[in-house]
Design an enzyme around this catalytic site. Structure first.
Site, PDB file in Angstrom:
ATOM      1  CG  ASN A 113      25.111  33.115  28.913  1.00 23.05           C
ATOM      2  OD1 ASN A 113      24.683  32.765  27.806  1.00 23.05           O
ATOM      3  ND2 ASN A 113      24.634  34.165  29.543  1.00 23.05           N
ATOM      4  CD  GLU A 139      21.290  29.503  33.212  1.00 17.93           C
ATOM      5  OE1 GLU A 139      21.872  28.713  32.465  1.00 17.93           O
ATOM      6  OE2 GLU A 139      21.770  30.617  33.505  1.00 17.93           O
ATOM      7  CB  SER A 182      23.521  36.946  30.865  1.00 14.26           C
ATOM      8  OG  SER A 182      24.262  38.085  30.541  1.00 14.26           O
TER       9      SER A 182
END
Ligand code: 3HC
Length: 380
Positions: free
Chosen positions: A193, A154, A121
């Site tokens: 994020n 993503e 992430s």
């Protein structure tokens, strides 16, 4: 074009088991690998729970559920897990040292045809890829929690990733019924994020600075900023362990990306990881899927403009720095975080001038993290 038939998912936690499930749902044979059968047993029972839910909601039939389940093969032995894989999706905990160790072992046993993808992430894709013997056949595929329900992935190429591998990654994402959004630069937090993680910290500052209750603030996020959950609720749902690690990683790469609030580390140090450990910002009764009770009435008690301002400022940074287009950003927030209203439309509804004034005020009091981005200034 490389043909993808067999998938291996490394790590059977929240993300790993979800990625295995959606891959099996799309018809792939999937090997789910973890270091101990107890993790795999727990993952398989979560997959069963999720498939039962989808049957209950008539999204799939009972027969389809059984076929999907039968396509997932839990395995502990790494060599066996990697044998014949066309695509490896790594979803092990977010720790560069651990990833290093994992990829060292993976390189020893992988077929030369296997493409590597990491579900990291926040860790830099280029750096992880450089740990492997195939940096040009390596890509970031970042799924969102819960992968079974969130449509976004993503797609993040590293500096050395081949164009053809980007195409394979995008094609795979589409085949599992998800929407790929290309993250054009390997920046800390990628797209979603970069907005989500700093927002949790900002929410903790808002509690200190403005004094709302947690449910008032969360209700305002849900009902006035059009999020599907409150921000503390979402932090608990994601896991404070994940958030703490993401924070440390993002902050170590760029001090301007985040303004860390000590509460997140405190909760992490106390083992209060959120939903998974029974308490975090809120307390929970058990392992089951459970929601915090938030209300429209409570949302009237708090104006969430500071949260909106920080989210918009980070979003503007992504656009100014050509990490993504405005259109892709709104797709990512809708499909990755479930926003019911585009973020910049919410900004217009509150008034961009007020948002910029809020940032300028925070900038004067608390420093550069709040300095309004040029793209946002241009919208005034
Ligand atoms: N599989 C199948 N069904 C599931 C499920 C799963 N894994 N998880 C939950 N469900 C079910 C629930 O049990 C519930 O069923 P019920 O109606 O029988 O109780 C239903 O789905 C959802 O119902 P809710 O009323 O709770 O519904 P929502 O409309 O709010 O949808 C949600 C739930 C999709 C989770 C939505 O709240 C949402 O989008 N939340 C935001 C999630 C988010 O932002 N994720 C990204 C976090 S950041 C991230 O992952 C990146 C990482 O790198 C940190």
């Amino acid at each position: 074009m490389t043909e993808i038939n067999k998938i291996t998912v490394l790590g059977s936690g929240i993300m790993g088991h979800g990625i295995a499930q959606i891959s099996a749902k799309a018809g792939f044979e999937v090997t789910l690998r973890d270091v101990d059968t107890k993790f795999l047993d727990s993952a398989m029972s979560k997959i069963k729970w999720s498939l039962d839910k989808l049957v209950e909601k008539q999204k799939i039939t009972q027969a389809e559920s059984e076929t999907i389940y039968s396509r997932i093969h839990p395995v502990v032995d790494l060599k066996q897990a990697l044998s014949g894989a066309d695509l490896l999706i790594e979803a092990v905990p977010e720790d560069m040292e651990l990833k290093k160790k994992v990829y060292l072992d993976v390189d020893k046993h992988s077929d030369s045809k296997t493409i590597y993808a990491s579900n990291t992430s926040t860790l830099p894709i280029t750096e992880i890829s450089s740990l492997t013997n195939r940096p040009n056949r390596f890509i970031g595929l970042h799924f969102f929690n819960p992968p079974q329900l969130m449509k976004l992935v993503e797609v993040i190429p590293g500096i050395t990733t081949d164009q053809q591998i980007i195409k394979v990654g995008i094609d795979f994402v589409k085949r599992v019924g998800k929407e790929p959004v290309l993250c054009r630069k390997d920046v800390p937090g990628f797209i979603v994020n970069r907005i989500f993680i700093p927002l949790i910290h900002e929410a903790a500052y808002c509690l200190d600075r403005d004094g709302p209750s947690m449910t008032q603030l969360d209700s305002a996020v849900k009902f006035r900023l059009s999020f599907p959950m409150g921000i503390f609720e979402l932090a608990d749902y994601t896991g404070l362990d994940v958030i703490h690690k993401a924070t440390s990683e993002m902050f170590s790469r760029d001090k301007k990306v985040i303004f860390p609030h000590p509460r997140i580390k405190e909760l992490f140090d106390q083992g209060k990881y959120g939903k998974k450990s029974g308490s975090g910002f809120y307390s929970y009764s058990g392992e089951q899927y459970e929601r915090v009770s938030l209300s429209e009435e409570d949302s009237k008690a708090y104006n969430p403009i500071k949260l909106l301002a920080v989210a918009l400022n980070n979003a503007a940074w992504l656009i100014t720095n050509k990490v993504c287009t405005l259109e892709d950003l709104e797709i990512a927030l809708k499909l990755g975080m479930g926003l019911r209203n585009p973020l910049f439309r919410t900004g217009e509804q509150f008034g961009i001038k007020g948002v910029v004034d809020t940032l300028q005020d925070l900038h004067a009091k608390y420093g550069d993290f709040y300095k309004p981005d040029n793209f946002l200034l241009s919208l005034r």
